[in-house]
Enzyme design. Structure first.
Site, short mmCIF file in Angstrom:
data_model
loop_
_atom_site.label_atom_id
_atom_site.label_comp_id
_atom_site.label_asym_id
_atom_site.label_seq_id
_atom_site.Cartn_x
_atom_site.Cartn_y
_atom_site.Cartn_z
N GLU A 1 13.02 15.82 -7.52
CA GLU A 1 14.33 16.29 -7.08
C GLU A 1 15.32 16.35 -8.24
O GLU A 1 16.12 17.27 -8.33
CB GLU A 1 14.88 15.40 -5.95
N LEU B 1 14.54 21.41 -20.28
CA LEU B 1 14.94 21.37 -18.87
C LEU B 1 16.45 21.55 -18.71
O LEU B 1 16.93 21.86 -17.63
CB LEU B 1 14.52 20.05 -18.22
N GLY B 2 17.20 21.33 -19.81
CA GLY B 2 18.64 21.55 -19.77
C GLY B 2 19.38 20.46 -19.00
O GLY B 2 18.78 19.54 -18.45
N TYR B 3 20.70 20.59 -18.98
CA TYR B 3 21.54 19.64 -18.23
C TYR B 3 21.17 18.20 -18.58
O TYR B 3 20.66 17.45 -17.76
CB TYR B 3 21.44 19.88 -16.72
N TYR C 1 22.77 14.51 -2.29
CA TYR C 1 21.60 15.34 -1.98
C TYR C 1 20.29 14.60 -2.32
O TYR C 1 19.37 14.53 -1.51
CB TYR C 1 21.66 16.66 -2.76
N ASP D 1 20.85 21.59 0.51
CA ASP D 1 21.11 22.23 -0.78
C ASP D 1 21.48 23.69 -0.52
O ASP D 1 21.70 24.09 0.63
CB ASP D 1 19.88 22.11 -1.71
N CYS E 1 13.51 33.07 3.70
CA CYS E 1 14.93 33.39 3.86
C CYS E 1 15.56 33.46 2.47
O CYS E 1 16.43 32.69 2.10
CB CYS E 1 15.61 32.34 4.73
N CYS F 1 12.61 38.69 7.23
CA CYS F 1 12.78 38.30 8.63
C CYS F 1 11.54 38.59 9.48
O CYS F 1 11.26 37.88 10.44
CB CYS F 1 13.99 39.00 9.22
FE1 SF4 Z 1 16.54 34.06 7.29
FE2 SF4 Z 1 15.78 36.32 8.44
FE3 SF4 Z 1 14.71 34.01 9.17
FE4 SF4 Z 1 17.22 34.56 9.79
S1 SF4 Z 1 15.40 35.63 10.50
S2 SF4 Z 1 16.45 32.62 9.00
S3 SF4 Z 1 17.86 35.70 7.99
S4 SF4 Z 1 14.53 35.00 7.17
#
Ligand code: SF4
Length: 347
Positions: free
Chosen positions: A46, A89-91, A129, A147, A199, A206
Protein backbone atom coordinates in the site's frame (compact mmCIF):
# COMPACT_ATOMS: atom_id res chain seq x y z
CA UNK A 1 -29.46 1.40 -0.62
CA UNK A 2 -32.14 -0.82 -2.13
CA UNK A 3 -30.74 -4.27 -2.95
CA UNK A 4 -27.46 -3.58 -1.20
CA UNK A 5 -27.01 -7.27 -0.44
CA UNK A 6 -27.59 -8.24 -4.05
CA UNK A 7 -25.04 -5.68 -5.24
CA UNK A 8 -22.53 -6.92 -2.69
CA UNK A 9 -23.05 -10.55 -3.72
CA UNK A 10 -22.62 -9.67 -7.40
CA UNK A 11 -19.35 -7.82 -6.82
CA UNK A 12 -17.91 -10.45 -4.47
CA UNK A 13 -18.83 -13.26 -6.90
CA UNK A 14 -17.07 -11.33 -9.68
CA UNK A 15 -14.04 -10.88 -7.42
CA UNK A 16 -13.96 -14.60 -6.61
CA UNK A 17 -13.77 -15.35 -10.33
CA UNK A 18 -11.72 -12.39 -11.61
CA UNK A 19 -9.47 -11.12 -8.81
CA UNK A 20 -6.19 -9.73 -10.11
CA UNK A 21 -3.17 -11.88 -9.38
CA UNK A 22 -0.99 -9.40 -7.47
CA UNK A 23 2.36 -10.18 -5.85
CA UNK A 24 1.13 -9.12 -2.39
CA UNK A 25 -2.33 -10.61 -2.61
CA UNK A 26 -3.74 -13.83 -1.13
CA UNK A 27 -6.23 -15.15 -3.70
CA UNK A 28 -9.93 -15.38 -2.75
CA UNK A 29 -9.70 -19.19 -2.90
CA UNK A 30 -6.75 -19.26 -0.49
CA UNK A 31 -8.51 -16.80 1.81
CA UNK A 32 -11.54 -19.07 1.90
CA UNK A 33 -9.17 -21.90 2.82
CA UNK A 34 -8.02 -19.85 5.82
CA UNK A 35 -4.81 -18.29 4.49
CA UNK A 36 -4.39 -14.80 5.92
CA UNK A 37 -2.58 -11.88 4.33
CA UNK A 38 0.69 -10.88 6.00
CA UNK A 39 0.16 -7.33 7.34
CA UNK A 40 3.78 -6.48 6.53
CA UNK A 41 3.23 -7.28 2.85
CA UNK A 42 -0.12 -5.50 2.74
CA UNK A 43 1.35 -2.40 4.38
CA UNK A 44 4.46 -2.39 2.17
CA UNK A 45 2.40 -2.75 -1.00
CA UNK A 46 0.00 0.00 0.00
CA UNK A 47 2.84 2.42 0.73
CA UNK A 48 4.50 1.59 -2.59
CA UNK A 49 1.25 1.93 -4.52
CA UNK A 50 0.61 5.49 -3.36
CA UNK A 51 1.21 7.54 -6.52
CA UNK A 52 2.73 4.51 -8.28
CA UNK A 53 1.18 2.00 -10.69
CA UNK A 54 0.97 -1.74 -10.02
CA UNK A 55 3.41 -2.68 -12.85
CA UNK A 56 5.95 -0.13 -11.61
CA UNK A 57 5.63 -1.07 -7.92
CA UNK A 58 5.66 -4.87 -8.39
CA UNK A 59 9.41 -5.40 -9.03
CA UNK A 60 10.21 -3.14 -6.07
CA UNK A 61 7.83 -5.12 -3.87
CA UNK A 62 9.41 -8.43 -4.92
CA UNK A 63 12.92 -7.13 -4.37
CA UNK A 64 12.08 -5.60 -0.96
CA UNK A 65 10.36 -8.73 0.33
CA UNK A 66 13.20 -10.92 -0.91
CA UNK A 67 15.85 -8.76 0.77
CA UNK A 68 13.77 -8.00 3.86
CA UNK A 69 11.17 -10.76 4.36
CA UNK A 70 9.83 -9.38 7.66
CA UNK A 71 9.20 -6.00 9.18
CA UNK A 72 12.05 -6.67 11.63
CA UNK A 73 14.45 -7.18 8.72
CA UNK A 74 13.32 -3.90 7.19
CA UNK A 75 13.62 -2.04 10.50
CA UNK A 76 17.29 -3.04 10.72
CA UNK A 77 18.23 -1.53 7.34
CA UNK A 78 20.58 1.46 7.16
CA UNK A 79 18.78 4.61 5.99
CA UNK A 80 21.07 5.01 2.96
CA UNK A 81 20.50 1.41 1.80
CA UNK A 82 16.75 1.86 2.02
CA UNK A 83 16.89 5.13 0.09
CA UNK A 84 18.99 3.48 -2.63
CA UNK A 85 16.55 0.56 -2.88
CA UNK A 86 13.64 3.00 -3.09
CA UNK A 87 15.22 5.12 -5.88
CA UNK A 88 12.89 5.26 -8.87
CA UNK A 89 9.69 4.98 -6.82
CA UNK A 90 9.67 8.73 -6.13
CA UNK A 91 8.05 10.60 -3.24
CA UNK A 92 10.96 9.91 -0.95
CA UNK A 93 9.15 11.02 2.19
CA UNK A 94 7.36 7.66 1.88
CA UNK A 95 10.67 5.81 2.15
CA UNK A 96 11.64 7.74 5.27
CA UNK A 97 8.21 7.04 6.78
CA UNK A 98 8.52 3.41 5.80
CA UNK A 99 11.61 3.00 7.94
CA UNK A 100 10.16 5.01 10.83
CA UNK A 101 7.05 2.83 10.78
CA UNK A 102 8.97 -0.46 10.57
CA UNK A 103 11.11 0.60 13.54
CA UNK A 104 8.03 1.62 15.55
CA UNK A 105 6.41 -1.77 14.88
CA UNK A 106 9.57 -3.48 16.14
CA UNK A 107 10.24 -1.23 19.14
CA UNK A 108 6.69 -0.51 20.29
CA UNK A 109 4.80 -3.62 19.18
CA UNK A 110 7.38 -6.41 19.41
CA UNK A 111 7.63 -6.75 15.63
CA UNK A 112 3.92 -7.51 15.22
CA UNK A 113 1.64 -5.09 13.38
CA UNK A 114 -1.28 -3.92 15.56
CA UNK A 115 -4.59 -5.26 14.28
CA UNK A 116 -6.98 -2.32 14.65
CA UNK A 117 -7.43 0.67 12.38
CA UNK A 118 -6.82 3.14 15.25
CA UNK A 119 -3.58 1.50 16.38
CA UNK A 120 -2.35 1.27 12.80
CA UNK A 121 -3.20 4.93 12.26
CA UNK A 122 -0.99 5.83 15.23
CA UNK A 123 2.11 4.42 13.51
CA UNK A 124 4.44 6.98 11.90
CA UNK A 125 3.57 7.81 8.31
CA UNK A 126 0.45 5.62 8.27
CA UNK A 127 -2.44 7.71 7.00
CA UNK A 128 -6.17 7.01 7.17
CA UNK A 129 -6.19 5.16 3.85
CA UNK A 130 -3.27 2.84 4.61
CA UNK A 131 -4.57 2.07 8.12
CA UNK A 132 -7.97 1.16 6.70
CA UNK A 133 -6.44 -0.97 3.92
CA UNK A 134 -4.22 -2.96 6.31
CA UNK A 135 -7.04 -3.36 8.85
CA UNK A 136 -9.42 -4.65 6.18
CA UNK A 137 -7.11 -6.81 4.06
CA UNK A 138 -4.80 -8.23 6.72
CA UNK A 139 -7.22 -8.41 9.66
CA UNK A 140 -10.66 -8.53 8.02
CA UNK A 141 -11.84 -5.47 9.92
CA UNK A 142 -14.88 -3.67 8.54
CA UNK A 143 -12.77 -0.62 7.62
CA UNK A 144 -13.74 1.85 4.91
CA UNK A 145 -10.91 1.79 2.36
CA UNK A 146 -11.45 4.77 0.06
CA UNK A 147 -8.94 5.86 -2.56
CA UNK A 148 -9.43 7.62 -5.90
CA UNK A 149 -10.64 4.40 -7.54
CA UNK A 150 -13.30 3.83 -4.91
CA UNK A 151 -14.38 7.47 -5.05
CA UNK A 152 -14.86 7.14 -8.79
CA UNK A 153 -16.91 3.94 -8.45
CA UNK A 154 -19.12 5.51 -5.76
CA UNK A 155 -19.63 8.70 -7.75
CA UNK A 156 -20.86 6.62 -10.68
CA UNK A 157 -22.89 4.04 -8.78
CA UNK A 158 -24.83 6.83 -7.11
CA UNK A 159 -24.48 9.53 -9.83
CA UNK A 160 -23.14 12.03 -7.29
CA UNK A 161 -23.46 15.55 -8.68
CA UNK A 162 -21.27 17.31 -6.10
CA UNK A 163 -17.87 17.93 -7.71
CA UNK A 164 -14.60 16.70 -6.24
CA UNK A 165 -12.95 17.53 -3.94
CA UNK A 166 -16.08 18.72 -2.06
CA UNK A 167 -17.75 15.36 -2.73
CA UNK A 168 -15.16 13.39 -0.76
CA UNK A 169 -17.11 13.09 2.54
CA UNK A 170 -20.27 12.12 0.64
CA UNK A 171 -18.44 9.46 -1.38
CA UNK A 172 -16.83 8.11 1.77
CA UNK A 173 -20.21 7.83 3.48
CA UNK A 174 -21.68 6.02 0.46
CA UNK A 175 -18.77 3.57 0.50
CA UNK A 176 -19.26 3.01 4.23
CA UNK A 177 -22.92 2.09 3.70
CA UNK A 178 -21.89 -0.82 1.49
CA UNK A 179 -19.58 -2.42 4.06
CA UNK A 180 -20.73 -5.25 6.30
CA UNK A 181 -18.98 -7.68 8.62
CA UNK A 182 -19.01 -10.26 5.83
CA UNK A 183 -15.63 -10.51 4.03
CA UNK A 184 -14.53 -6.87 4.50
CA UNK A 185 -11.01 -7.61 3.21
CA UNK A 186 -12.30 -9.15 0.00
CA UNK A 187 -14.85 -6.35 -0.37
CA UNK A 188 -12.13 -3.69 -0.20
CA UNK A 189 -10.03 -5.53 -2.77
CA UNK A 190 -13.03 -6.19 -5.03
CA UNK A 191 -13.78 -2.47 -5.16
CA UNK A 192 -10.12 -1.70 -5.88
CA UNK A 193 -10.12 -4.22 -8.74
CA UNK A 194 -13.39 -2.92 -10.14
CA UNK A 195 -12.02 0.64 -10.20
CA UNK A 196 -8.68 -0.44 -11.71
CA UNK A 197 -9.86 -2.86 -14.39
CA UNK A 198 -13.52 -2.12 -15.25
CA UNK A 199 -14.72 1.23 -13.93
CA UNK A 200 -11.76 3.03 -15.52
CA UNK A 201 -11.45 6.80 -15.38
CA UNK A 202 -11.85 7.55 -19.10
CA UNK A 203 -13.60 4.51 -20.56
CA UNK A 204 -15.66 2.53 -18.05
CA UNK A 205 -16.34 -0.98 -19.38
CA UNK A 206 -19.97 -1.05 -18.27
CA UNK A 207 -20.87 -4.04 -20.44
CA UNK A 208 -18.40 -6.13 -18.39
CA UNK A 209 -19.36 -4.63 -15.03
CA UNK A 210 -20.91 -6.89 -12.37
CA UNK A 211 -22.80 -4.00 -10.77
CA UNK A 212 -24.12 -2.21 -13.87
CA UNK A 213 -27.70 -3.07 -12.94
CA UNK A 214 -27.35 -0.86 -9.86
CA UNK A 215 -25.29 1.92 -11.41
CA UNK A 216 -27.12 5.25 -11.69
CA UNK A 217 -24.46 6.83 -13.94
CA UNK A 218 -24.58 3.89 -16.33
CA UNK A 219 -28.36 3.95 -16.40
CA UNK A 220 -28.16 7.72 -17.02
CA UNK A 221 -26.06 7.10 -20.13
CA UNK A 222 -22.90 9.14 -19.41
CA UNK A 223 -20.90 7.32 -16.73
CA UNK A 224 -17.55 8.73 -17.86
CA UNK A 225 -18.70 12.24 -16.87
CA UNK A 226 -18.48 11.18 -13.20
CA UNK A 227 -16.97 12.07 -10.84
CA UNK A 228 -17.83 15.71 -11.45
CA UNK A 229 -14.80 17.92 -10.95
CA UNK A 230 -14.06 21.55 -10.27
CA UNK A 231 -11.41 22.96 -12.55
CA UNK A 232 -7.97 22.39 -11.16
CA UNK A 233 -5.52 25.24 -10.86
CA UNK A 234 -2.36 24.67 -12.87
CA UNK A 235 0.66 23.36 -11.00
CA UNK A 236 3.15 26.16 -10.40
CA UNK A 237 6.37 25.95 -12.39
CA UNK A 238 9.84 26.32 -10.96
CA UNK A 239 13.17 26.66 -12.66
CA UNK A 240 16.63 25.46 -11.73
CA UNK A 241 19.98 24.33 -13.08
CA UNK A 242 21.61 20.92 -12.58
CA UNK A 243 25.36 20.57 -12.96
CA UNK A 244 26.95 17.44 -14.40
CA UNK A 245 30.56 17.79 -13.32
CA UNK A 246 32.75 14.92 -14.49
CA UNK A 247 36.24 13.76 -13.58
CA UNK A 248 37.16 10.99 -16.00
CA UNK A 249 34.48 8.34 -15.61
CA UNK A 250 33.17 9.78 -12.34
CA UNK A 251 30.37 12.26 -11.75
CA UNK A 252 30.16 14.74 -8.85
CA UNK A 253 27.21 14.19 -6.51
CA UNK A 254 26.15 15.96 -3.33
CA UNK A 255 24.10 14.72 -0.36
CA UNK A 256 20.95 16.82 -0.03
CA UNK A 257 19.93 18.24 3.37
CA UNK A 258 17.97 15.74 5.50
CA UNK A 259 14.76 17.80 5.54
CA UNK A 260 12.76 18.86 2.51
CA UNK A 261 12.28 17.58 -1.00
CA UNK A 262 14.45 14.50 -1.76
CA UNK A 263 15.91 14.98 1.74
CA UNK A 264 18.97 12.89 2.53
CA UNK A 265 19.33 11.63 -1.05
CA UNK A 266 22.42 11.86 -3.21
CA UNK A 267 21.87 14.07 -6.24
CA UNK A 268 23.54 16.29 -8.79
CA UNK A 269 24.55 19.73 -7.53
CA UNK A 270 21.84 22.25 -8.46
CA UNK A 271 21.03 25.92 -8.17
CA UNK A 272 18.05 27.00 -6.05
CA UNK A 273 14.70 26.15 -7.62
CA UNK A 274 12.71 29.34 -8.10
CA UNK A 275 9.86 30.91 -10.06
CA UNK A 276 11.97 32.81 -12.61
CA UNK A 277 14.02 31.04 -15.32
CA UNK A 278 17.82 31.20 -15.11
CA UNK A 279 19.71 33.16 -17.76
CA UNK A 280 23.03 31.78 -19.05
CA UNK A 281 25.23 34.04 -16.91
CA UNK A 282 23.18 33.36 -13.79
CA UNK A 283 23.31 29.63 -14.42
CA UNK A 284 27.10 29.69 -14.65
CA UNK A 285 27.37 31.97 -11.59
CA UNK A 286 25.31 29.50 -9.51
CA UNK A 287 27.57 26.54 -10.47
CA UNK A 288 29.26 24.65 -7.60
CA UNK A 289 32.77 25.27 -9.00
CA UNK A 290 34.35 27.53 -11.61
CA UNK A 291 34.77 25.57 -14.87
CA UNK A 292 34.04 25.79 -18.58
CA UNK A 293 30.33 25.02 -18.39
CA UNK A 294 28.43 23.90 -21.49
CA UNK A 295 24.68 24.30 -21.87
CA UNK A 296 23.04 20.94 -22.67
CA UNK A 297 19.43 22.08 -22.83
CA UNK A 298 16.75 21.32 -20.24
CA UNK A 299 14.73 18.45 -18.78
CA UNK A 300 11.22 18.56 -17.33
CA UNK A 301 10.09 16.88 -14.13
CA UNK A 302 6.75 16.90 -12.34
CA UNK A 303 6.67 16.79 -8.55
CA UNK A 304 3.46 16.58 -6.52
CA UNK A 305 3.19 20.31 -5.93
CA UNK A 306 5.10 21.86 -8.84
CA UNK A 307 6.65 21.25 -12.24
CA UNK A 308 10.36 21.82 -12.66
CA UNK A 309 12.29 22.95 -15.70
CA UNK A 310 15.89 22.04 -15.04
CA UNK A 311 18.59 23.39 -17.32
CA UNK A 312 21.54 21.01 -17.55
CA UNK A 313 25.11 22.29 -17.65
CA UNK A 314 28.16 20.06 -17.94
CA UNK A 315 31.88 20.53 -17.37
CA UNK A 316 35.06 18.65 -16.52
CA UNK A 317 36.57 19.54 -13.18
CA UNK A 318 37.31 18.58 -9.61
CA UNK A 319 36.40 19.54 -6.07
CA UNK A 320 34.99 18.26 -2.82
CA UNK A 321 32.09 16.04 -3.95
CA UNK A 322 30.86 12.49 -3.65
CA UNK A 323 32.56 11.18 -6.80
CA UNK A 324 30.49 8.37 -8.24
CA UNK A 325 31.18 6.12 -11.26
CA UNK A 326 28.82 6.80 -14.17
CA UNK A 327 27.38 3.28 -13.91
CA UNK A 328 26.39 4.02 -10.28
CA UNK A 329 24.02 6.82 -11.29
CA UNK A 330 21.06 4.43 -11.74
CA UNK A 331 20.23 4.80 -8.02
CA UNK A 332 19.67 8.56 -8.31
CA UNK A 333 16.16 10.04 -7.86
CA UNK A 334 14.53 10.24 -11.27
CA UNK A 335 14.82 14.02 -11.61
CA UNK A 336 18.63 13.76 -11.41
CA UNK A 337 18.72 10.65 -13.54
CA UNK A 338 16.93 12.56 -16.30
CA UNK A 339 19.49 15.35 -16.11
CA UNK A 340 22.43 12.94 -16.02
CA UNK A 341 21.00 11.03 -18.97
CA UNK A 342 20.60 14.25 -20.94
CA UNK A 343 24.28 14.92 -20.34
CA UNK A 344 25.29 11.34 -21.26
CA UNK A 345 23.42 11.65 -24.52
CA UNK A 346 24.82 15.01 -25.46
CA UNK A 347 28.36 15.01 -24.11
FE1 SF4 B 1 -18.48 1.92 -13.48
FE2 SF4 B 1 -19.97 1.38 -15.61
FE3 SF4 B 1 -19.83 -0.33 -13.59
FE4 SF4 B 1 -21.11 1.96 -13.30
S1 SF4 B 1 -21.64 0.29 -14.68
S2 SF4 B 1 -19.72 1.04 -11.83
S3 SF4 B 1 -19.85 3.31 -14.53
S4 SF4 B 1 -18.16 0.28 -14.94
Amino acid sequence: MKDRDALRSALLAWYDAQARDLAWRVSPADRRAGVRSDPYRVWLSEVMLQQTTVPHATPYFLSFTQRWPTVSDLAAVEDGDLMAAWAGLGYYARARNLLACARAVVHDHGGVFPNTEDALRALPGVGAYTAAAVAAIAFDRAANVVDGNVERVMSRLFAVETPLPDAKPELKALAADLITADRPGDWAQALMDLGATVCKPKGPLCDRCPVSAWCAAHLGGAPETYPRKTKKADRPRRHGVAYVLTRGEEVALVRRPPKGLLGGMLGLPTSDWRAAPYGDAEAVAAAPVAAVWRDLGAVEHVFTHFSLTLRVFAAEGGGDFVWTPREGLGALPSVFLKAARAAERLL
